[in-house]
Design an enzyme around this catalytic site. Structure first.
Site, PDB file in Angstrom:
ATOM      1  N   HIS A  88      -3.710 -17.287  -5.407  1.00 36.29           N
ATOM      2  CA  HIS A  88      -4.589 -16.507  -4.520  1.00 36.29           C
ATOM      3  C   HIS A  88      -5.855 -17.273  -4.129  1.00 36.29           C
ATOM      4  O   HIS A  88      -6.660 -16.758  -3.375  1.00 36.29           O
ATOM      5  CB  HIS A  88      -4.958 -15.202  -5.221  1.00 36.29           C
ATOM      6  CG  HIS A  88      -5.757 -15.448  -6.473  1.00 36.29           C
ATOM      7  ND1 HIS A  88      -5.241 -16.100  -7.577  1.00 36.29           N
ATOM      8  CD2 HIS A  88      -7.036 -15.187  -6.771  1.00 36.29           C
ATOM      9  CE1 HIS A  88      -6.177 -16.206  -8.492  1.00 36.29           C
ATOM     10  NE2 HIS A  88      -7.274 -15.666  -8.041  1.00 36.29           N
ATOM     11  N   ASP A  89      -6.033 -18.460  -4.679  1.00 30.24           N
ATOM     12  CA  ASP A  89      -7.222 -19.263  -4.358  1.00 30.24           C
ATOM     13  C   ASP A  89      -6.906 -20.451  -3.461  1.00 30.24           C
ATOM     14  O   ASP A  89      -7.789 -21.259  -3.169  1.00 30.24           O
ATOM     15  CB  ASP A  89      -7.845 -19.824  -5.651  1.00 30.24           C
ATOM     16  CG  ASP A  89      -8.385 -18.739  -6.556  1.00 30.24           C
ATOM     17  OD1 ASP A  89      -8.842 -17.706  -6.037  1.00 30.24           O
ATOM     18  OD2 ASP A  89      -8.351 -18.931  -7.790  1.00 30.24           O
ATOM     19  N   ASP A 130      -8.576 -16.428 -16.785  1.00 34.02           N
ATOM     20  CA  ASP A 130      -9.402 -16.904 -15.689  1.00 34.02           C
ATOM     21  C   ASP A 130     -10.448 -17.922 -16.188  1.00 34.02           C
ATOM     22  O   ASP A 130     -11.156 -17.651 -17.157  1.00 34.02           O
ATOM     23  CB  ASP A 130     -10.115 -15.680 -15.092  1.00 34.02           C
ATOM     24  CG  ASP A 130     -10.764 -15.936 -13.763  1.00 34.02           C
ATOM     25  OD1 ASP A 130     -10.049 -16.101 -12.770  1.00 34.02           O
ATOM     26  OD2 ASP A 130     -12.014 -15.955 -13.712  1.00 34.02           O
ATOM     27  N   ASP A 168      -4.217   3.809   2.742  1.00 30.90           N
ATOM     28  CA  ASP A 168      -5.649   3.489   2.883  1.00 30.90           C
ATOM     29  C   ASP A 168      -5.863   2.008   3.235  1.00 30.90           C
ATOM     30  O   ASP A 168      -6.990   1.538   3.300  1.00 30.90           O
ATOM     31  CB  ASP A 168      -6.440   3.875   1.623  1.00 30.90           C
ATOM     32  CG  ASP A 168      -6.045   3.039   0.408  1.00 30.90           C
ATOM     33  OD1 ASP A 168      -5.078   2.237   0.503  1.00 30.90           O
ATOM     34  OD2 ASP A 168      -6.691   3.183  -0.645  1.00 30.90           O
ATOM     35  N   ASP A 181      -1.698  -1.225  -3.905  1.00 34.34           N
ATOM     36  CA  ASP A 181      -2.016  -0.469  -5.119  1.00 34.34           C
ATOM     37  C   ASP A 181      -0.856  -0.523  -6.120  1.00 34.34           C
ATOM     38  O   ASP A 181       0.200  -1.102  -5.843  1.00 34.34           O
ATOM     39  CB  ASP A 181      -2.369   0.980  -4.755  1.00 34.34           C
ATOM     40  CG  ASP A 181      -1.383   1.571  -3.749  1.00 34.34           C
ATOM     41  OD1 ASP A 181      -0.166   1.496  -4.018  1.00 34.34           O
ATOM     42  OD2 ASP A 181      -1.811   2.076  -2.688  1.00 34.34           O
ATOM     43  N   GLU A 226      -6.291 -20.823 -17.004  1.00 33.25           N
ATOM     44  CA  GLU A 226      -6.756 -21.471 -15.782  1.00 33.25           C
ATOM     45  C   GLU A 226      -7.848 -22.437 -16.213  1.00 33.25           C
ATOM     46  O   GLU A 226      -8.902 -22.017 -16.683  1.00 33.25           O
ATOM     47  CB  GLU A 226      -7.302 -20.452 -14.784  1.00 33.25           C
ATOM     48  CG  GLU A 226      -7.584 -21.116 -13.440  1.00 33.25           C
ATOM     49  CD  GLU A 226      -8.591 -20.370 -12.579  1.00 33.25           C
ATOM     50  OE1 GLU A 226      -8.598 -20.617 -11.364  1.00 33.25           O
ATOM     51  OE2 GLU A 226      -9.377 -19.572 -13.104  1.00 33.25           O
ATOM     52  N   ASP A 238       0.853  -1.196   0.000  1.00 37.09           N
ATOM     53  CA  ASP A 238       0.000   0.000   0.000  1.00 37.09           C
ATOM     54  C   ASP A 238       0.884   1.239   0.000  1.00 37.09           C
ATOM     55  O   ASP A 238       1.734   1.398   0.874  1.00 37.09           O
ATOM     56  CB  ASP A 238      -0.891  -0.041   1.248  1.00 37.09           C
ATOM     57  CG  ASP A 238      -1.719   1.219   1.393  1.00 37.09           C
ATOM     58  OD1 ASP A 238      -1.962   1.893   0.371  1.00 37.09           O
ATOM     59  OD2 ASP A 238      -2.136   1.513   2.533  1.00 37.09           O
ATOM     60  N   ASP A 274      -4.372 -10.433 -15.909  1.00 35.46           N
ATOM     61  CA  ASP A 274      -5.415 -11.418 -15.651  1.00 35.46           C
ATOM     62  C   ASP A 274      -6.586 -11.075 -16.574  1.00 35.46           C
ATOM     63  O   ASP A 274      -7.050  -9.940 -16.604  1.00 35.46           O
ATOM     64  CB  ASP A 274      -5.849 -11.325 -14.178  1.00 35.46           C
ATOM     65  CG  ASP A 274      -6.218 -12.676 -13.605  1.00 35.46           C
ATOM     66  OD1 ASP A 274      -6.961 -13.414 -14.274  1.00 35.46           O
ATOM     67  OD2 ASP A 274      -5.769 -12.982 -12.485  1.00 35.46           O
ATOM     68  N   ASN A 313      -0.373   4.553  -0.120  1.00 36.04           N
ATOM     69  CA  ASN A 313      -0.995   5.803   0.337  1.00 36.04           C
ATOM     70  C   ASN A 313      -1.757   5.681   1.653  1.00 36.04           C
ATOM     71  O   ASN A 313      -2.551   6.553   2.009  1.00 36.04           O
ATOM     72  CB  ASN A 313      -1.914   6.360  -0.755  1.00 36.04           C
ATOM     73  CG  ASN A 313      -3.060   5.408  -1.065  1.00 36.04           C
ATOM     74  OD1 ASN A 313      -3.099   4.286  -0.550  1.00 36.04           O
ATOM     75  ND2 ASN A 313      -3.998   5.838  -1.879  1.00 36.04           N
TER      76      ASN A 313
HETATM   77  C1  GLC Z   1     -10.797 -17.928 -10.787  1.00 33.84           C
HETATM   78  C2  GLC Z   1     -10.012 -16.989  -9.924  1.00 33.84           C
HETATM   79  C3  GLC Z   1     -10.757 -16.798  -8.638  1.00 33.84           C
HETATM   80  C4  GLC Z   1     -12.085 -16.188  -8.946  1.00 33.84           C
HETATM   81  C5  GLC Z   1     -12.847 -16.999  -9.981  1.00 33.84           C
HETATM   82  C6  GLC Z   1     -13.956 -16.198 -10.570  1.00 33.84           C
HETATM   83  O1  GLC Z   1     -10.857 -19.191 -10.279  1.00 33.84           O
HETATM   84  O2  GLC Z   1      -8.718 -17.452  -9.750  1.00 33.84           O
HETATM   85  O3  GLC Z   1     -10.068 -15.998  -7.719  1.00 33.84           O
HETATM   86  O4  GLC Z   1     -12.842 -16.076  -7.779  1.00 33.84           O
HETATM   87  O5  GLC Z   1     -12.052 -17.411 -11.054  1.00 33.84           O
HETATM   88  O6  GLC Z   1     -13.456 -15.194 -11.402  1.00 33.84           O
HETATM   89 CA    CA Z   2      -3.537   2.108  -1.277  1.00 33.38          CA
END
Ligand code: GLC
Ligand code: CA
Length: 572
Positions: free
Chosen positions: A340-341, A212, A38, A42, A267, A34, A111, A36
């Protein structure tokens, strides 16, 4: 000297690709840095930290979505593909970040979320207005069946995948949240809008796309019911690998991807080996590589991911070996333990106690980076960041976790405490807490209040501490990445599994011409004796090695210590 069969000597120059030789680093911008105060990461924060990534040695950054979004699913619900989410900054900030990355020789992969948009995207705002709106057919609308949903498909985030819309008294499909309606890819106008948007980004100079849930874009014409799971609905991945998906990707290749030398990774939820050979075929007609999830399901139970069980390593080896051998020479793998999942790999496949956290993080890194494919590092993985001691449900931010908590406790599938325990083990939020930069307040992520709690172990586990320490997880990742640049065998060698039935050890070889690489990884706390098969240990010569204990080294019979890992480079 023992004569070994020469499997593949050198790679034909045409098989060489920069994206095979690269290491990708995934940034989840909301939690990276981050700038700034908040409490939300970013773009300027990312720009500030590019030197850190350069220091690590990665080549490509995959940026989770930074587009305009109401953030129902943290940016995976996009309301404008050609502007930047206000919380993350401006398009100028983006351009600056891209230029600064390119100055450092780092590539940026965006992405691409085009299975669905946000319900606040102007196309959907129009689409839901009336049955004859010009945008109606941009989405998937169906009549109900006997007063109920058109079929039993479930949303990835609990409940039905269909939402009834009062206004026109029809249902729209959302394989993800109600605020993520699925686009209708059978409509040529939709496809052309997507291609135009992609070309706009390519013209800006970005270096590729992570696509995605791209395996879900083509739905079967008759929308058949699927097998119901623990909550009564079929899996969101039910329509995977639909009838036209390859045709659409080939079209995308011609209209967009061939215009630049891009990295493309799909993906592919629900992908089979046979399908992957088409998505990522080395003839270059679709994508460069796939993200498949079969190995992420080793600890699921009949499609239910909310378990708290440890993996069976034999199963893991069987699956990864199937993908290694299956795609060899015909397509290309992505290698990952985290994104991230997923929860943190040290907590899931290794051991996150203070005693073993570093050792097991390095072991997992060795195991993955020495396989064939392009390795992905998820932010913080290079520090061995761990799962998070979340308290109650109020500590979670992820709609997947929150919805599952209410759905499964209300249905009585699990009690509340039991479900919380499962969330702490498997929730996506484990990967989404702030990056641990240093031991100052909030781990140096923000000067404000972070949008999600910081893992309290940041005082011990943080980048500042590790960057200066020779035997840290960070330094180990640096070495692995450097080795990849020095040894073709890591990228191009063929893979073979040894000891498939061993419950603790993952042992495999890579072969390229006269070279052999032996990789030994102990996934357990057990001390194990290992006798190496010929030609290792006796007749071969080790030219280099990397390991997570200071004195690794091979004899014919070895004692493999807890979470020990080593990769031994041989000239035969
Ligand atoms: C993919 C992403 C996930 C998202 C899902 C819907 O699996 O990696 O984070 O929630 O698609 O876009
Ligand atoms: Ca920020």
């Amino acid at each position: 000297m023992i004569k070994v069969e020469v499997v593949n000597t050198m790679k034909a120059e045409s098989d060489r690709k920069w994206w095979k030789e690269s290491v990708v680093y995934q940034i989840y911008p909301r939690s990276f840095k981050d700038s700034n105060g908040d409490g939300i990461g970013d773009l300027k924060g990312i720009t500030e930290k590019l030197d850190y990534l350069k220091e690590l040695g990665v080549d490509v950054i995959w940026l989770s979505p930074v587009y305009q979004s109401p953030n129902d699913d943290n940016g995976y619900d996009i309301s404008d593909y050609q502007s930047i989410m206000e919380e993350f900054g401006t398009m100028e900030d983006f351009d600056e970040m891209l230029a600064a990355a390119h100055d450092r020789g780092l590539k940026i992969v965006m992405d691409l979320v085009v299975n669905h948009t946000s319900d606040e995207h102007p196309w959907f705002v129009e689409s839901r207005k009336s049955k004859d709106n010009p945008y109606r057919d941009y989405y998937i609308w169906r009549e109900g069946k006997d007063g109920k949903e058109p079929n039993n498909w479930g949303s990835c985030f609990s409940g039905s995948a269909w939402m009834y819309d009062e206004n026109t008294q029809m249902y729209f499909l959302h394989l993800f949240s109600k605020k993520q309606p699925d686009l209708n890819w059978d409509n040529e106008a939709v496809r052309n809008e997507v291609y135009d948007m992609m070309n706009w980004w390519i013209d800006k100079g970005i270096d590729g796309f992570r696509m995605d849930v791209i395996s879900l874009i083509s739905k079967p014409a008759d929308f058949p019911d699927g097998k119901a799971g623990v909550n009564g609905y079929a899996s969101f991945a039910e329509p995977a690998n639909g009838p036209h998906v390859h045709e659409y990707l080939q079209e995308m290749r011609k209209k967009v991807l061939d215009r630049a030398d891009t990295l493309t990774v799909g993906e592919c939820s629900g992908v089979t080996l046979e399908e992957a050979k088409k998505y990522a075929c080395s003839d270059g007609t679709e994508l460069n590589m796939v993200f498949q999830f079969e190995h992420m399901d080793v600890d699921s139970e009949e499609g239910n991911k909310w378990t708290d069980k440890k993996i069976d390593l034999r199963k893991m080896k069987e699956i990864l070996t199937k993908w290694q051998k299956g795609l060899e020479g015909v397509a290309w793998n992505s290698l990952f333990w985290e994104n991230h999942d997923q929860p943190r790999s040290v907590s899931r496949y290794g051991n996150d106690t203070e005693k073993f956290q570093e050792l097991s993080a390095k072991m997992l890194a060795t195991c993955l980076h020495m396989m064939q494919g392009t390795p992905y590092i998820y932010q913080g993985q290079e520090l061995g960041m761990t799962n998070v001691p979340f308290g109650g449900i109020e500590d979670f931010r992820d709609l997947d976790s929150i919805n599952a908590y209410y759905e499964l406790t209300e249905q009585g599938v699990y009690g509340k405490e039991e479900m919380l325990k499962r969330l702490r083990y498997k929730s996506r939020d484990n990967a989404r807490t702030p990056f641990q930069w240093d031991d100052s307040e909030n781990a140096g992520f923000t000067e404000g209040k972070p949008w999600i709690m910081v893992n309290p172990n940041y005082k011990r586990i943080n980048a500042k501490e590790q960057m200066g320490r020779e035997n840290s997880v960070f330094s180990y990742y640096q070495k692995l990445i450097r080795l990849r640049k020095e040894h073709d065998i890591i990228v191009y060698g063929s893979y073979d599994l040894l000891l498939p039935e061993d419950p603790d050890l993952y042992v495999y070889t890579r072969t390229l011409g006269e070279e052999k690489l032996l990789v030994i990884c102990n996934f357990s706390e057990n001390e194990r004796e290992l006798t190496l098969p010929e030609p290792f240990g006796t007749s071969s010569e080790i030219v280099k090695w990397i390991g997570n204990y200071e004195d690794s080294g091979a004899g014919r019979t070895m004692q493999i210590r807890p979470y020990e890992a080593m990769a031994l480079f041989h000239k035969i």
